[in-house]
Design a protein around this motif. Structure first.
Motif, PDB file in Angstrom:
ATOM      1  N   SER A  88       0.643  -1.200  -0.057  1.00  0.00           N
ATOM      2  CA  SER A  88       0.011   0.004   0.035  1.00  0.00           C
ATOM      3  C   SER A  88       0.859   1.321   0.097  1.00  0.00           C
ATOM      4  O   SER A  88       1.970   1.092   0.481  1.00  0.00           O
ATOM      5  CB  SER A  88      -0.693   0.143   1.355  1.00  0.00           C
ATOM      6  OG  SER A  88      -0.293   0.016   2.447  1.00  0.00           O
ATOM      7  N   ASP A  91      -5.767   5.626   1.054  1.00  0.00           N
ATOM      8  CA  ASP A  91      -5.142   4.155   1.510  1.00  0.00           C
ATOM      9  C   ASP A  91      -4.335   4.433   2.809  1.00  0.00           C
ATOM     10  O   ASP A  91      -3.581   3.616   3.413  1.00  0.00           O
ATOM     11  CB  ASP A  91      -4.264   3.711   0.597  1.00  0.00           C
ATOM     12  CG  ASP A  91      -4.344   2.242   0.469  1.00  0.00           C
ATOM     13  OD1 ASP A  91      -5.345   1.658   1.002  1.00  0.00           O
ATOM     14  OD2 ASP A  91      -3.553   1.458  -0.032  1.00  0.00           O
ATOM     15  N   ARG A  95      -5.089   1.965   5.762  1.00  0.00           N
ATOM     16  CA  ARG A  95      -4.452   0.519   5.488  1.00  0.00           C
ATOM     17  C   ARG A  95      -3.072   0.586   5.643  1.00  0.00           C
ATOM     18  O   ARG A  95      -2.544  -0.443   6.036  1.00  0.00           O
ATOM     19  CB  ARG A  95      -5.065   0.367   4.099  1.00  0.00           C
ATOM     20  CG  ARG A  95      -4.491  -1.078   3.640  1.00  0.00           C
ATOM     21  CD  ARG A  95      -5.256  -1.521   2.288  1.00  0.00           C
ATOM     22  NE  ARG A  95      -4.783  -2.814   1.777  1.00  0.00           N
ATOM     23  CZ  ARG A  95      -3.902  -2.635   0.680  1.00  0.00           C
ATOM     24  NH1 ARG A  95      -3.671  -1.764   0.056  1.00  0.00           N
ATOM     25  NH2 ARG A  95      -3.388  -4.062   0.053  1.00  0.00           N
ATOM     26  N   GLY A 151      -1.887   0.781   9.122  1.00  0.00           N
ATOM     27  CA  GLY A 151      -2.671  -0.273  10.039  1.00  0.00           C
ATOM     28  C   GLY A 151      -3.483   0.293  11.010  1.00  0.00           C
ATOM     29  O   GLY A 151      -3.528  -0.325  12.069  1.00  0.00           O
ATOM     30  N   THR A 196     -13.742   4.790   5.357  1.00  0.00           N
ATOM     31  CA  THR A 196     -12.526   5.714   5.212  1.00  0.00           C
ATOM     32  C   THR A 196     -12.733   6.633   3.893  1.00  0.00           C
ATOM     33  O   THR A 196     -14.038   6.512   3.024  1.00  0.00           O
ATOM     34  CB  THR A 196     -11.214   4.868   4.992  1.00  0.00           C
ATOM     35  OG1 THR A 196     -11.483   3.946   3.789  1.00  0.00           O
ATOM     36  CG2 THR A 196     -10.919   3.906   6.031  1.00  0.00           C
TER      37      THR A 196
END
Length: 821
Positions: free
Chosen positions: A503, A542, A545, A548, A556
C-alpha cells in the motif's frame, strides 16, 4: 621532601612484590576515576560551560505561556512581539527568527537541501556576534519588501565559494515557495550556526508571512537582559505586558504570561539536565564503591604485613611515619588508576558521542580540557586518602607487646573486630542498591516505551519526506497540471505498481510535536464547556490501510473525496468519546475554528467550511517521548494539500531495494524534486527513544559494575574473616560442629552485613528515586516490583559471594588448624 621520595620508592618496590593486588586495585580505581572524568567532562561541557557568546548569562528565550490552555512554551505572534518591543524596558535587545528550516539550494546539477533561517536584523547584535567578513543585516531589512540579501556561514563560504574574498555581490538561489536569488553581504565566524544548524540567514522582511495576525504563533524570540536586570524582574514586567495584551484580545489563542528561560537552559533542556546530574551521582557512587573495595584490599594486605609494621614501630618509627608510608602506596595506586582512567575517559567520551547520535546538545564540543585534568587530579588525591587513610590508621593501631607474641596473627578475629571492613561492605551494598534500583526503574520505563502499542503497525513501513516547494508548483486550487497533487498522484501510482508494495499513502505531516493540539474545532450541534481543539491531518484514501489503523465506524476516504467534492472528515476515538459520548458521530458536522459557516473555505473548492464526519478510527499515539493520545481529525489530502507531505510505503521487499525504488520513481516524475529523507518507521521510533536509551544503557552498565564490585567486596571480607578464624573454626569442628553449622555461621555473619546495607540502601532509594520521576514513562519512582526484584537480585548475588568462602571454611582440617596455632 627527601623522606617523601624515599616513601614513594619503597612503595613502588612493595607494590611490585604483589602484582596481583596492584593490578586489581589499579583497574578498580581506573574504572571509577575514568567514568567520573568522562561524565564530569560531559556535565562541564554541556551544563556548566558558558555559551560561546559575550556575557551569555544575560541571554534568554521568550515564550508565550497560558497554563489554563495547556500552553507552556508557545511561539510568539508577530503583533505580540511588536507590542513587547514597544513596551518593554528590561532588554537591551529583543530579536526573533522564524525557524531553522530546510531550503532548496538551486545549483547547475539540481537542487540540494540546506538549513536556513529568517531572522530579525538585531539577532546577531543580541547574541553579541559580528560578521567575520562583510556586514550583517540592517534594521530596515526587517520589513523592507523586495530586499534580497543573505548572510552565509563560514563553512558554507569555504565549501561553496572556496573562501574567496570575491563572494560579496555573488548570489545564492533558494527555492522554497518560489525561486529567489539572494545577494551575499556577509560571512559569519567559524563555528557559528545559531539557530540550530543554519548555513544561510535571510532578513525577516523576506519571510512572506503577514505581520498582523494576532493569533498566528510562529516567531521564536530571544533577548539580552540589560545590565543589572534580574531574570525575576524581566519575568514580572513581561507578564504584566502580556496580561494587558490578553485582556485586549480575549477571544484569541494568546498567552496570559511570558516564559523567560535562560538560553543555556533552553538549549540543554530540563530533563537532560536532571538526567546528567543523576548520572554523575550514579557514577560518583561507583567510585565510592571502588574506593571501598580498594580500601578492603588494602586492609587485607596490611593484615598480612602486620608483623612488618609492628617491627618498624618497635624499632622506633613513629606512627605518622608508617601511616605516611602506607598513604604513599595508596597515592601511587590512585595515580596509576588516574592515568589509566584518563585513557578510559577519552575512549568513553568518544563512544558516548557516537551512541548519543546528536541527542545531547553541545556534546560534540566536549573535550578533555584543563578543567577535566584538574578534576582528575583532585579525584586521585581524594581517592588516595579515601583508600589509604583509614586502613593505614587501622594497621598502625597495635599493642606492641601483644602483637609481637608468636601466633597473634591467627588469633580469633571475628567480624566484630573488623568494624572498618564491615562498614565498607555495608556502604557498598547500600550504594549498589541505589544504583541498581535506579537502573531497574529506567529499564522498566524504557521497556514500556519501546513496547508501547502506538495504534499502528510499524514493521515494513517506509516514510519519505517530500518537498514540492520548488518553482513550477505555484497554485493549489486551480485544476492545472502544475499542481503538486497531480505529480504526487502519479508518484503514488508508480510506487503501487512496484513488486512487493502492499500500500502507498500520503499524510500532510506525521504527529510529532510535544505541544497540545492548537487548532480549534467548531461543532455544528453546539460547543461543549471546553473549547475543542484537535490535530488536523490531510491523508490520502489508503492512509489507514498503510498505517494499519483500525476503522471502528463508518467508512474511510475514497478517490471521490476530491478537491471540489463536499468536505468530509474522519475523527479518532478520543474525539468520539469526548464530544459525542451518547450518540453516533457519523453524519455530524464540524469545522475548523475561524471559518464562518456559509463562507467558502480557503484553498479548496467546496462552498462550505462544514465537514461531515464519515468515519471513526482507532486512536494512535504521537511519535515523541510523551506518546500521548490526542484528539485528531483526518481530512482528505486532495481537499487540504500541503507542499511538504510525508509519503508512506508498506512493502515486503528489502529496505535498501525499497528506498532505491522510491528515489528512482521520485526522480522519474520530476528530477527537480530534492532527494527525500527516507526512513523506516522502526528507525524513526528508535530515534525518538534515543535519549532514554542512552540514559538507560549507562545506568544499567554502571549498575552492573556496582553489583560486581559489591560481590567482590563481600567475598573478600568473608574470605579474610575465614582466614583469620581458622583456629576458631578448627576448635569448633574438633568439638563436634558439623559442616552445616560452620556454613551457617560464616554465611550468617556475611548476610548480616548485607541486610544492614540493604536496609540503609532501601531507605535512601525511596527518597532519591523521586528525583527520577520526570525521566520515567508509565513507571512509578517507587515501583514495588522493581524494588522487590532488585532486593532479591542483590541479596542473591551477596549470598553467592558468602557461600564460596563459607564452603572453604567447612573444609578446614581441625588438626592442621590447631597445629598451626
Amino acid at each position: 621532601m627527601k623522606s617523601l621520595w624515599q616513601d614513594l620508592k619503597f612503595g613502588v618496590r612493595m607494590l611490585r612484590k604483589q602484582p596481583g593486588f596492584t593490578l586489581l586495585a589499579v583497574l578498580t580505581l581506573a574504572l571509577g576515576i575514568g567514568a567520573n572524568t568522562a561524565i564530569f567532562s560531559i556535565v562541564n561541557g554541556v551544563l556548566l560551560k558558558p555559551l560561546p557568546y559575550p556575557e551569555p548569562e544575560r541571554l534568554v528565550m521568550l515564550w508565550e505561556r497560558n497554563p489554563q490552555k495547556g500552553m507552556e512554551q508557545e511561539s510568539v505572534t508577530p503583533p505580540d512581539f511588536d507590542d513587547w518591543q514597544a513596551q518593554q524596558k528590561v532588554f537591551e535587545h529583543l530579536a526573533f527568527w522564524t525557524g531553522d528550516t530546510e531550503f532548496n539550494l538551486v545549483q547547475a546539477g539540481g537542487s540540494e537541501k540546506i538549513r536556513a533561517s529568517y531572522i530579525s536584523a538585531n539577532l546577531f547584535p543580541a547574541l553579541g556576534v559580528q560578521a567575520l567578513e562583510g556586514r550583517a543585516f540592517l534594521p530596515e531589512e526587517d520589513r523592507k519588501e523586495g530586499n534580497r540579501v543573505a548572510v552565509i556561514s563560514y563553512d558554507f563560504w569555504q565549501s561553496r565559494f572556496g573562501g574567496s574574498a570575491e563572494v560579496f555581490g555573488q548570489t545564492v538561489t533558494l527555492d522554497t515557495y518560489g525561486r529567489r536569488d539572494y545577494t551575499i553581504v556577509g560571512v559569519m565566524p567559524s563555528g557559528f550556526q545559531f539557530p540550530g544548524k543554519s548555513e544561510v540567514w535571510l532578513p525577516a522582511g523576506w519571510n512572506g508571512i503577514p505581520r498582523d495576525r494576532r493569533g498566528g504563533h510562529w516567531l521564536s524570540a530571544l533577548a539580552r537582559l540589560k545590565a543589572g536586570v534580574t531574570l525575576e524582574q524581566a519575568q514580572a514586567e513581561m507578564n504584566t505586558i502580556q496580561a494587558r495584551i490578553e485582556a485586549q484580545f480575549p477571544n484569541l489563542n494568546l498567552g496570559s504570561q511570558v516564559a523567560v528561560v535562560p538560553l543555556l537552559e533552553q538549549t540543554v533542556g530540563r530533563k537532560l539536565q536532571t538526567a546528567l546530574w543523576i548520572l554523575w551521582g550514579v557514577i560518583a557512587a561507583v567510585l565510592l564503591i571502588a574506593c571501598a573495595n580498594v580500601a578492603n584490599l588494602t586492609l587485607a594486605r596490611a593484615s598480612a604485613r602486620q608483623r612488618e609494621i609492628v617491627i618498624r614501630l618497635a624499632l622506633g618509627a613513629s606512627r605518622w611515619q608508617v601511616v605516611r608510608q602506607l598513604l604513599a602506596e595508596s597515592a601511587l595506586l590512585a595515580l596509576a588508576g588516574s592515568l589509566l582512567g584518563l585513557l578510559l575517559a577519552v575512549s568513553g567520551i568518544a563512544a558516548l558521542k557516537i551512541i548519543s547520535a546528536g541527542q545531547v546538545p553541545r556534546l560534540q564540543d566536549v573535550r578533555l580540557d584543563r578543567w577535566a585534568l584538574g578534576f582528575t587530579l583532585l579525584v586521585s588525591l581524594v581517592t588516595s586518602v579515601l583508600c589509604g587513610l583509614a586502613p593505614a590508621l587501622e594497621a598502625t593501631k597495635h599493642n606492641l607487646n601483644e602483637a609481637l607474641k608468636e601466633g597473634s596473627t591467627t588469633a580469633t578475629a571475628g567480624l566484630r573486630r573488623n568494624r572498618l571492613r564491615s562498614g565498607l561492605v555495608v556502604a557498598e551494598v547500600a550504594l549498589s542498591l541505589l544504583l541498581l534500583i535506579s537502573a531497574g526503574l529506567m529499564l522498566k520505563s524504557f521497556a514500556h516505551l519501546v513496547s508501547l502499542n502506538r495504534g499502528f503497525q510499524t514493521d515494513h513501513l517506509l516514510v519519505a519526506k517530500l518537498d514540492f516547494s520548488i518553482s513550477g508548483y505555484t497554485t493549489w486550487v486551480q485544476p492545472t497540471t502544475t499542481r503538486p497533487q497531480v505529480t504526487l498522484l502519479d508518484l503514488m501510482q508508480r510506487l503501487q505498481a512496484q513488486p512487493g508494495v502492499q500500500s502507498v499513502a500520503t499524510v500532510s505531516s506525521l504527529s510529532r510535536s510535544a505541544e497540545p493540539p492548537r487548532q480549534g474545532v467548531v461543532l455544528e450541534q453546539g460547543q461543549p464547556n471546553e473549547a475543542p481543539r484537535a490535530n488536523f491531518q490531510g491523508v490520502t484514501p489508503d492512509y489507514f490501510r498503510a498505517m494499519g489503523i483500525a476503522l471502528l465506524k463508518g467508512r474511510t476516504f475514497t478517490e471521490r473525496d476530491a478537491l471540489e467534492a463536499p468536505a468530509v472528515a474522519i475523527i479518532n476515538e478520543t474525539i468520539a468519546k469526548r464530544y459525542f459520548p451518547d450518540e453516533d458521530p457519523v453524519g455530524k458536522r464540524l469545522a475548523m475554528e475561524g471559518r464562518t459557516p456559509g463562507q467558502p473555505a480557503p484553498n479548496r473548492g467546496a462552498a462550505s467550511p462544514w465537514s461531515e464526519v464519515v468515519g471513526v478510527v482507532a486512536d494512535t499515539r504521537k511519535l515523541n517521548l510523551s506518546a500521548e493520545t490526542v484528539p485528531e481529525i483526518y481530512v482528505p489530502y486532495w481537499q487540504y494539500p500541503m507542499q511538504t507531505p510525508e509519503l508512506l510505503v508498506r512493502t515486503n521487499v528489502p529496505v535498501v531495494s525499497a528506498i532505491a525504488a522510491i528515489r528512482d520513481e521520485i526522480k522519474g516524475v520530476n528530477e527537480n524534486i530534492p532527494p527525500p529523507t527516507i526512513q523506516t518507521m522502526d528507525a524513526m521510533l528508535a530515534d525518538v527513544v534515543a535519549q532514554p536509551r542512552f540514559q538507560t544503557m549507562l545506568l544499567t552498565l554502571f549498575g552492573v559494575v556496582a553489583l560486581l564490585l559489591s560481590a567482590v567486596g563481600i567475598y573478600s571480607v568473608i574470605a579474610y574473616s575465614v582466614s583469620q578464624r581458622t583456629h576458631e573454626i578448627g576448635i569448633r569442628m574438633a568439638l563436634g560442629a558439623e559442616n552445616k553449622h560452620v556454613l551457617s555461621l560464616v554465611v550468617g555473619q556475611g548476610m548480616t552485613l548485607v541486610l544492614i546495607g540493604l536496609g540503609i540502601g532501601l531507605a535512601g532509594a525511596f527518597a532519591l528515586t523521586r528525583l527520577m520521576s520526570g525521566l520515567l514513562f508509565a513507571v512509578s519512582a517507587t515501583d514495588p516490583l522493581t524494588f522487590a526484584g532488585i532486593l532479591v537480585l542483590l541479596a542473591g548475588v551477596a549470598l553467592g559471594a558468602c557461600l564460596a568462602p563459607a564452603r572453604r571454611a567447612t573444609r578446614v582440617d581441625p588438626m592442621v588448624a590447631l597445629r598451626s596455632e
